[in-house]
Design a protein around this motif. Structure first.
Motif, PDB file in Angstrom:
ATOM      1  N   GLY A 116      -9.091  -3.344   0.362  1.00 38.63           N
ATOM      2  CA  GLY A 116      -7.695  -3.801   0.573  1.00 38.63           C
ATOM      3  C   GLY A 116      -7.400  -3.992   2.044  1.00 38.63           C
ATOM      4  O   GLY A 116      -6.346  -3.589   2.523  1.00 38.63           O
ATOM      5  N   ALA A 170      -5.082  -8.344   1.716  1.00 34.38           N
ATOM      6  CA  ALA A 170      -3.636  -8.157   1.514  1.00 34.38           C
ATOM      7  C   ALA A 170      -2.962  -9.536   1.506  1.00 34.38           C
ATOM      8  O   ALA A 170      -2.070  -9.801   0.689  1.00 34.38           O
ATOM      9  CB  ALA A 170      -3.059  -7.272   2.621  1.00 34.38           C
ATOM     10  N   LEU A 191      -8.623  -5.845  -8.028  1.00 37.24           N
ATOM     11  CA  LEU A 191      -8.826  -5.298  -6.682  1.00 37.24           C
ATOM     12  C   LEU A 191      -9.471  -3.930  -6.811  1.00 37.24           C
ATOM     13  O   LEU A 191      -8.973  -3.073  -7.550  1.00 37.24           O
ATOM     14  CB  LEU A 191      -7.489  -5.151  -5.935  1.00 37.24           C
ATOM     15  N   SER A 210     -10.288  -0.669  -4.630  1.00 38.91           N
ATOM     16  CA  SER A 210      -9.942  -0.057  -3.341  1.00 38.91           C
ATOM     17  C   SER A 210      -9.949   1.464  -3.488  1.00 38.91           C
ATOM     18  O   SER A 210      -9.508   1.988  -4.508  1.00 38.91           O
ATOM     19  CB  SER A 210      -8.548  -0.533  -2.915  1.00 38.91           C
ATOM     20  N   SER A 266      -3.127   0.633   2.113  1.00 39.26           N
ATOM     21  CA  SER A 266      -4.053   0.434   3.235  1.00 39.26           C
ATOM     22  C   SER A 266      -3.269   0.503   4.537  1.00 39.26           C
ATOM     23  O   SER A 266      -2.218  -0.122   4.658  1.00 39.26           O
ATOM     24  CB  SER A 266      -4.708  -0.942   3.166  1.00 39.26           C
ATOM     25  N   VAL A 301      -1.300  -1.995  -1.567  1.00 34.42           N
ATOM     26  CA  VAL A 301      -2.178  -3.026  -2.145  1.00 34.42           C
ATOM     27  C   VAL A 301      -2.205  -2.944  -3.667  1.00 34.42           C
ATOM     28  O   VAL A 301      -2.434  -3.942  -4.348  1.00 34.42           O
ATOM     29  CB  VAL A 301      -3.608  -2.978  -1.551  1.00 34.42           C
TER      30      VAL A 301
END
Ligand SMILES: Cc1cc2nc3c(=O)[nH]c(=O)nc-3n(C[C@H](O)[C@H](O)[C@H](O)COP(=O)(O)OP(=O)(O)OC[C@H]3O[C@@H](n4cnc5c(N)ncnc54)[C@H](O)[C@@H]3O)c2cc1C
Length: 371
Positions: free
Chosen positions: A9, A14, A32, A34, A39, A62
């Motif tokens: 992220g 982003a 996503l 992460s 983040s 994120v």
């Protein structure tokens, strides 16, 4: 549906998520991966350390971004990309299948080049981990027998801003009359990638903030209570922060991805891997084979919209567009006293309250734009 998996992220992703939530792309099943739901934004990190920004103000959510883009969030860190099976393999053994995968996972610090650094130093990357370490340093400084000598290794923009921020914060938090001493040690000149005027301003500001500067001397060894320099000099240090030695994430080699000379994921001008058309990368983890630039958040941010566009185009089977990085870019560095230094190209350098106002405005707008 094309399975698009974003790994990491970072700043570029982003912006990709923001683009996809504002204008959803039909035909994409988005994921996503992460290790955290939020983040940190690097531009505001020194300001946060200095106590100028709350933690929430410098974090990008994120998880919310991907969910608003109609995708799913997977909590975890990618271990490697199994390109034969077309799966992202996570640290916990889970597999996330993809048709297209994009990496924006930053860099890892290479502490192995400085003996003793692994055991006794604090790496400034990943930023997410750094925040917890700085919280511990602040608590320690509040103790009567807490650290009184702090060394920052690295005289680039990150090391410089961090030193200003730590000087302000640690001196404010220390209960003793005399706050901790701060020293920057750099193997080269201060701010080697910026112009001479910026360097002169920065040196003057360091002197004003009572931060010692040792240039053109390399840290040969980190010990629990000192750093030993190549010249033989010893500098007392109860907390040593290392802001040098960017190394590529191990995932690149583990996945057998084509790499640039330094081991970063080699991408062409369209941010696509030179060795695998299903793989894209941006930010610090990527190395352009056509137009390399230093590792800095400003490039990760600039790459975001191009990466978003090229991921859309790759899904649609359309030709990709090139990213052309700027030749000159504006570097804004906070001195943590309501002022900042601006540098651009070979000659321009300014400092003062107006520069801080501009930096603060740009950074806040960036994070608020992703809220
Ligand atoms: C103290 C400091 C101050 C700085 N100040 C500035 C500044 O003012 N301006 C500037 O231009 N640059 C600055 N930088 C540099 C800046 O931090 C980086 O260039 C920028 O963060 C790069 O962004 P990125 O998108 O590549 O990755 P990052 O911002 O590093 O984000 C990578 C993300 O990927 C995630 N990740 C990592 N590994 C994995 C994995 N295996 N699987 C899944 N996710 C993973 C991480 O959790 C992280 O959220 C600073 C750096 C430091 C240390």
């Amino acid at each position: 549906m094309t399975k698009l998996v974003l790994v990491g992220g970072g700043h570029s992703h982003a912006l990709v998520l923001d683009a996809l939530r504002k204008r959803p792309e039909p035909g994409i099943a988005l994921t996503l991966v992460s290790p955290a739901e939020t983040s940190p934004y690097s531009g505001m990190l020194p300001g946060h350390v200095a106590g100028l920004y709350a933690r929430e103000a410098m974090h990008i959510d994120v998880r919310r971004l991907v969910e608003e883009a109609g995708g799913r969030f997977v909590l975890g860190a990618a271990e490697r990309i199994d390109r034969d099976a077309r799966e992202v393999v996570l640290g916990d053994g889970a597999h996330v299948p993809y048709d297209l995968v994009s990496l924006d996972i930053g860099i890892t610090p290479d502490l192995s080049r400085i003996p003793g650094a692994r055991e006794h130093a604090i790496a400034v990357k990943p930023i997410g981990d750094l925040l917890a370490k700085i919280d511990r340093l602040i608590s320690a400084v509040r103790e009567p027998d807490g650290p009184r000598d702090v060394v920052v290794v690295g005289g680039g923009a990150a090391g410089l801003c961090l030193a200003f921020a730590l000087a302000r914060r640690l001196r404010a938090e220390a209960r003793s009359e005399q706050g901790p001493t701060l020293t920057i040690v750099t193997a080269h000149a201060l701010l080697p990638e910026l112009n001479g005027r910026a360097r002169r301003i920065a040196r003057a500001r360091l002197a004003q903030a009572s931060i010692a500067l040792v240039e053109n001397d390399r840290v040969a060894r980190v010990e629990p209570e000192a750093v030993i320099l190549a010249s033989g000099r010893t500098i007392a240090s109860r907390a040593t922060l290392v802001a040098v030695g960017a190394a590529p994430p191990p995932l690149v080699a583990r996945s057998g991805l084509a790499a640039d000379a330094r081991g970063f994921l080699a991408v062409d001008a369209t941010l696509r891997s030179v060795g695998d058309p299903r793989v894209f990368a941006a930010g610090d983890c990527a190395g352009s084979v056509t137009d390399p630039r230093p590792k800095a958040g400003v490039f990760a941010v600039r790459q975001g919209p191009i990466l978003a566009e090229n991921l859309r185009r790759a899904v649609r089977g359309e030709p990709l567009v090139p990213y052309s990085p700027q030749t000159n870019w504006l570097v804004l560095m906070s001195t943590a006293d309501g002022r900042a230094i601006a540098a651009r190209g070979r000659h321009l350098a300014l400092e003062g309250r107006l520069v801080w106002w501009l930096k603060d405005r740009i950074d806040r707008r960036f994070v608020q734009g992703l809220a």
